[in-house]
Design an enzyme around this catalytic site. Sequence first.
Site, mmCIF file in Angstrom:
data_model
loop_
_atom_site.group_PDB
_atom_site.id
_atom_site.type_symbol
_atom_site.label_atom_id
_atom_site.label_comp_id
_atom_site.label_asym_id
_atom_site.label_seq_id
_atom_site.Cartn_x
_atom_site.Cartn_y
_atom_site.Cartn_z
ATOM 1 N N LYS A 130 0.837 -1.201 0.000
ATOM 2 C CA LYS A 130 0.000 0.000 0.000
ATOM 3 C C LYS A 130 0.878 1.258 0.000
ATOM 4 O O LYS A 130 0.637 2.205 -0.749
ATOM 5 C CB LYS A 130 -0.853 -0.034 1.274
ATOM 6 C CG LYS A 130 -2.175 0.655 1.152
ATOM 7 C CD LYS A 130 -2.961 0.530 2.434
ATOM 8 C CE LYS A 130 -3.843 -0.700 2.477
ATOM 9 N NZ LYS A 130 -4.527 -0.857 3.778
ATOM 10 N N GLU B 97 -15.359 10.482 11.272
ATOM 11 C CA GLU B 97 -15.340 10.773 9.836
ATOM 12 C C GLU B 97 -16.660 10.312 9.237
ATOM 13 O O GLU B 97 -17.145 9.244 9.560
ATOM 14 C CB GLU B 97 -14.166 9.979 9.243
ATOM 15 C CG GLU B 97 -14.001 10.143 7.774
ATOM 16 C CD GLU B 97 -13.826 11.593 7.401
ATOM 17 O OE1 GLU B 97 -12.919 12.254 7.920
ATOM 18 O OE2 GLU B 97 -14.639 12.071 6.579
ATOM 19 N N PHE B 98 -17.224 11.126 8.353
ATOM 20 C CA PHE B 98 -18.529 10.753 7.770
ATOM 21 C C PHE B 98 -18.442 10.550 6.264
ATOM 22 O O PHE B 98 -19.453 10.583 5.572
ATOM 23 C CB PHE B 98 -19.561 11.843 8.089
ATOM 24 C CG PHE B 98 -19.691 12.123 9.563
ATOM 25 C CD1 PHE B 98 -20.372 11.241 10.392
ATOM 26 C CD2 PHE B 98 -19.112 13.250 10.124
ATOM 27 C CE1 PHE B 98 -20.472 11.480 11.758
ATOM 28 C CE2 PHE B 98 -19.207 13.503 11.485
ATOM 29 C CZ PHE B 98 -19.889 12.618 12.310
ATOM 30 N N LEU B 99 -17.228 10.379 5.735
ATOM 31 C CA LEU B 99 -17.100 10.311 4.279
ATOM 32 C C LEU B 99 -17.772 9.078 3.700
ATOM 33 O O LEU B 99 -17.853 8.029 4.335
ATOM 34 C CB LEU B 99 -15.632 10.364 3.852
ATOM 35 C CG LEU B 99 -14.670 9.222 4.150
ATOM 36 C CD1 LEU B 99 -14.811 8.055 3.201
ATOM 37 C CD2 LEU B 99 -13.251 9.740 4.066
ATOM 38 N N GLY C 120 -24.772 -2.717 1.913
ATOM 39 C CA GLY C 120 -23.613 -3.570 2.167
ATOM 40 C C GLY C 120 -22.421 -2.673 2.439
ATOM 41 O O GLY C 120 -22.589 -1.536 2.880
ATOM 42 N N CYS D 173 -19.013 -0.593 6.124
ATOM 43 C CA CYS D 173 -19.390 0.275 7.249
ATOM 44 C C CYS D 173 -20.750 -0.048 7.847
ATOM 45 O O CYS D 173 -20.824 -0.536 8.972
ATOM 46 C CB CYS D 173 -19.342 1.735 6.818
ATOM 47 S SG CYS D 173 -17.716 2.197 6.217
ATOM 48 N N LYS E 187 -21.366 -3.687 9.520
ATOM 49 C CA LYS E 187 -20.580 -4.015 10.721
ATOM 50 C C LYS E 187 -20.824 -2.973 11.822
ATOM 51 O O LYS E 187 -20.756 -3.302 13.011
ATOM 52 C CB LYS E 187 -19.092 -4.167 10.390
ATOM 53 C CG LYS E 187 -18.375 -2.916 9.930
ATOM 54 C CD LYS E 187 -17.343 -2.403 10.900
ATOM 55 C CE LYS E 187 -16.625 -1.211 10.305
ATOM 56 N NZ LYS E 187 -16.231 -0.184 11.214
ATOM 57 N N LYS F 84 -21.643 -0.606 -4.051
ATOM 58 C CA LYS F 84 -22.365 0.549 -4.603
ATOM 59 C C LYS F 84 -21.566 1.101 -5.767
ATOM 60 O O LYS F 84 -20.388 0.757 -5.922
ATOM 61 C CB LYS F 84 -22.601 1.612 -3.532
ATOM 62 C CG LYS F 84 -21.352 2.304 -3.031
ATOM 63 C CD LYS F 84 -21.762 3.438 -2.103
ATOM 64 C CE LYS F 84 -20.650 4.397 -1.844
ATOM 65 N NZ LYS F 84 -21.013 5.466 -0.946
ATOM 66 N N ARG G 185 -16.729 -5.541 -0.096
ATOM 67 C CA ARG G 185 -16.995 -6.049 1.254
ATOM 68 C C ARG G 185 -18.509 -6.123 1.479
ATOM 69 O O ARG G 185 -19.221 -5.163 1.251
ATOM 70 C CB ARG G 185 -16.348 -5.132 2.302
ATOM 71 C CG ARG G 185 -14.839 -5.330 2.408
ATOM 72 C CD ARG G 185 -14.227 -4.354 3.372
ATOM 73 N NE ARG G 185 -14.329 -2.971 2.908
ATOM 74 C CZ ARG G 185 -14.027 -1.906 3.634
ATOM 75 N NH1 ARG G 185 -13.625 -2.051 4.880
ATOM 76 N NH2 ARG G 185 -14.146 -0.692 3.131
HETATM 77 C C1 UGA Z 1 -21.501 5.039 4.943
HETATM 78 C C2 UGA Z 1 -22.083 6.385 5.405
HETATM 79 O O1 UGA Z 1 -23.023 6.843 4.423
HETATM 80 C C3 UGA Z 1 -20.975 7.430 5.593
HETATM 81 O O2 UGA Z 1 -21.520 8.651 6.071
HETATM 82 C C4 UGA Z 1 -19.971 6.880 6.587
HETATM 83 O O3 UGA Z 1 -18.888 7.780 6.788
HETATM 84 C C5 UGA Z 1 -19.411 5.566 6.058
HETATM 85 O O4 UGA Z 1 -20.493 4.637 5.874
HETATM 86 C C6 UGA Z 1 -18.435 5.035 7.059
HETATM 87 O O5 UGA Z 1 -18.847 4.663 8.162
HETATM 88 O O6 UGA Z 1 -17.225 5.095 6.811
HETATM 89 P P1 UGA Z 1 -20.645 4.103 2.570
HETATM 90 O O7 UGA Z 1 -20.451 2.791 3.273
HETATM 91 O O8 UGA Z 1 -19.573 4.635 1.688
HETATM 92 O O9 UGA Z 1 -20.916 5.263 3.660
HETATM 93 O O10 UGA Z 1 -21.937 3.937 1.675
HETATM 94 P P2 UGA Z 1 -23.420 4.550 1.609
HETATM 95 O O11 UGA Z 1 -23.486 5.560 0.551
HETATM 96 O O12 UGA Z 1 -23.911 4.902 2.957
HETATM 97 O O13 UGA Z 1 -24.217 3.262 1.092
HETATM 98 C C7 UGA Z 1 -24.263 2.078 1.895
HETATM 99 C C8 UGA Z 1 -25.100 1.021 1.235
HETATM 100 O O14 UGA Z 1 -26.479 1.364 1.265
HETATM 101 C C9 UGA Z 1 -24.771 0.734 -0.229
HETATM 102 O O15 UGA Z 1 -24.741 -0.676 -0.416
HETATM 103 C C10 UGA Z 1 -25.924 1.355 -0.986
HETATM 104 O O16 UGA Z 1 -26.188 0.714 -2.200
HETATM 105 C C11 UGA Z 1 -27.069 1.155 -0.001
HETATM 106 N N1 UGA Z 1 -28.179 2.108 -0.145
HETATM 107 C C12 UGA Z 1 -27.979 3.434 0.033
HETATM 108 C C13 UGA Z 1 -29.462 1.644 -0.455
HETATM 109 O O17 UGA Z 1 -29.677 0.424 -0.606
HETATM 110 N N2 UGA Z 1 -30.485 2.534 -0.559
HETATM 111 C C14 UGA Z 1 -30.305 3.859 -0.387
HETATM 112 O O18 UGA Z 1 -31.306 4.612 -0.497
HETATM 113 C C15 UGA Z 1 -29.024 4.325 -0.084
#
Ligand code: UGA
Length: 437
Positions: free
Chosen positions: A35, A148-150, A261, A264, A267, A327, A334
């Site tokens: 990495k 962090e909320f990214l 899925g 984040c 888990k 996504k 994961r």
């Molecule tokens: C999520 C949170 O949105 C972030 O704010 C947070 O910082 C991050 O986890 C983390 O803890 O590090 P992320 O895992 O990148 O971010 O993905 P999301 O955009 O939240 O999507 C999560 C899952 O939900 C994806 O599989 C997506 O397809 C699904 N999803 C999302 C749906 O099935 N329906 C929706 O309306 C939105």
Amino acid sequence: MRISVIGCGYLGAVHAACMAKLGHQVVGIDVDERKIADLSAAKAPFYEPGLEALLEEVQETGRLTFTTDMSAASGSSVHFICVGTPQKSGENAADLSYVEAAVRGLLPQLAPGDIIVGKSTVPVGTASRLRGLISEQEPGAHLVWNPEFLREGHAVSDTLQPDRFVYGVSDGSEEHPAVSVLDDVYEVPLQNGTPRLIMDLPTAELVKTAANSFLATKISFINAMAELCEATGADVTRLADAIGMDDRIGRKFLQAGIGFGGGCLPKDIRAFMARAGELGADQALTFLREVDAINMRRRTRVVELTRELFGDGLLGKRITVLGAAFKPESDDVRDSPALSIAAQLQLQGAVVTVTDPKALHNASRRFPELQYVQNTSAAIENSDAILLLTEWPEYRELDPYIVKQSVRTPRILDGRNVLDPSKWRAAGWQYRGLGRP
Ligand code: UGA
């Protein structure tokens, strides 16, 4: 400012690059030599839009370096802890061994006045335990919890222009010495209007898990509505449009489909339940068990629906799965619902071909028994059914008339409810959405 970033995975690599972009002198530290070699060559070890360009840009300025040597943290006044907290194998709880190792490794490098900034998602109570460890070694150093909320796929902009900053400090006060230091680190986004909230350590830790739990709950809520819509012949997408127009509810995260899925949400809700149990407050979070169950049920439901589409079993049926990442705009597989469905179908006798613009390498390592084809047209050829499971733009824009020419039978299951059913049906397709008539 001189900054060290410990842990150069998703969070750390993006954070290090963004801190350098903000003008700081940054060293990224990780135990993984590959990495570090990649990052040193301005190569992102994972797919994230804009990250490689940013790495190149900031490395040219000389403000960003990477190393496996923890002693490089010495001399930095701010140390970000960005290591992962995966689910423990066979348990719901989070594995804190990487956080523990990062902090212990950092201890000998600390000097009075240094600020240690926790960004990893941890069970509530972790920060105050780490604070004890730090003050034994270097009483003049301070710990801040700064979750962090990214989002993956938007990581760079979410880091440079976040919705909010949360600073958790031991006394929860504006006067805490770490506050002004962190304000200096984030001077640019703060000046651009990002609000910051100061609170105590446990509240800051809880903000992160509460936010992710709320998002997971919102998705499972709409997926539970999808189950009802399926039972009554109603349309969950119209239902979401209508309830989403209420400001108090909002349309975001009400996209019904195969569920959530990634590394984040799944888990984090499990670790939250496990922590609540340890605290004797498990009843408060039993609803998250249901959120998790609704989510996992989506995957089984899609397998059932696919079976229904065929009518005569899955054996030998050629199925093309569009999307492997959890996504779009990510190569992360994961706990990907798409891949887990693909694997289930294969186990039940279908011949499954998976395609994805970015995630095939990671997917083939996780499920080597599936067939992977990079090119969408080739993956679709002679297919008996197409399942759209990750809504990459190129799949949303497929032309039903053109695709129809290369499949064996025009059947499509839209696992993310992103296609226009009337358009596909008009082109002669047997179309199924989730929670749609
Ligand atoms: C999520 C949170 O949105 C972030 O704010 C947070 O910082 C991050 O986890 C983390 O803890 O590090 P992320 O895992 O990148 O971010 O993905 P999301 O955009 O939240 O999507 C999560 C899952 O939900 C994806 O599989 C997506 O397809 C699904 N999803 C999302 C749906 O099935 N329906 C929706 O309306 C939105």
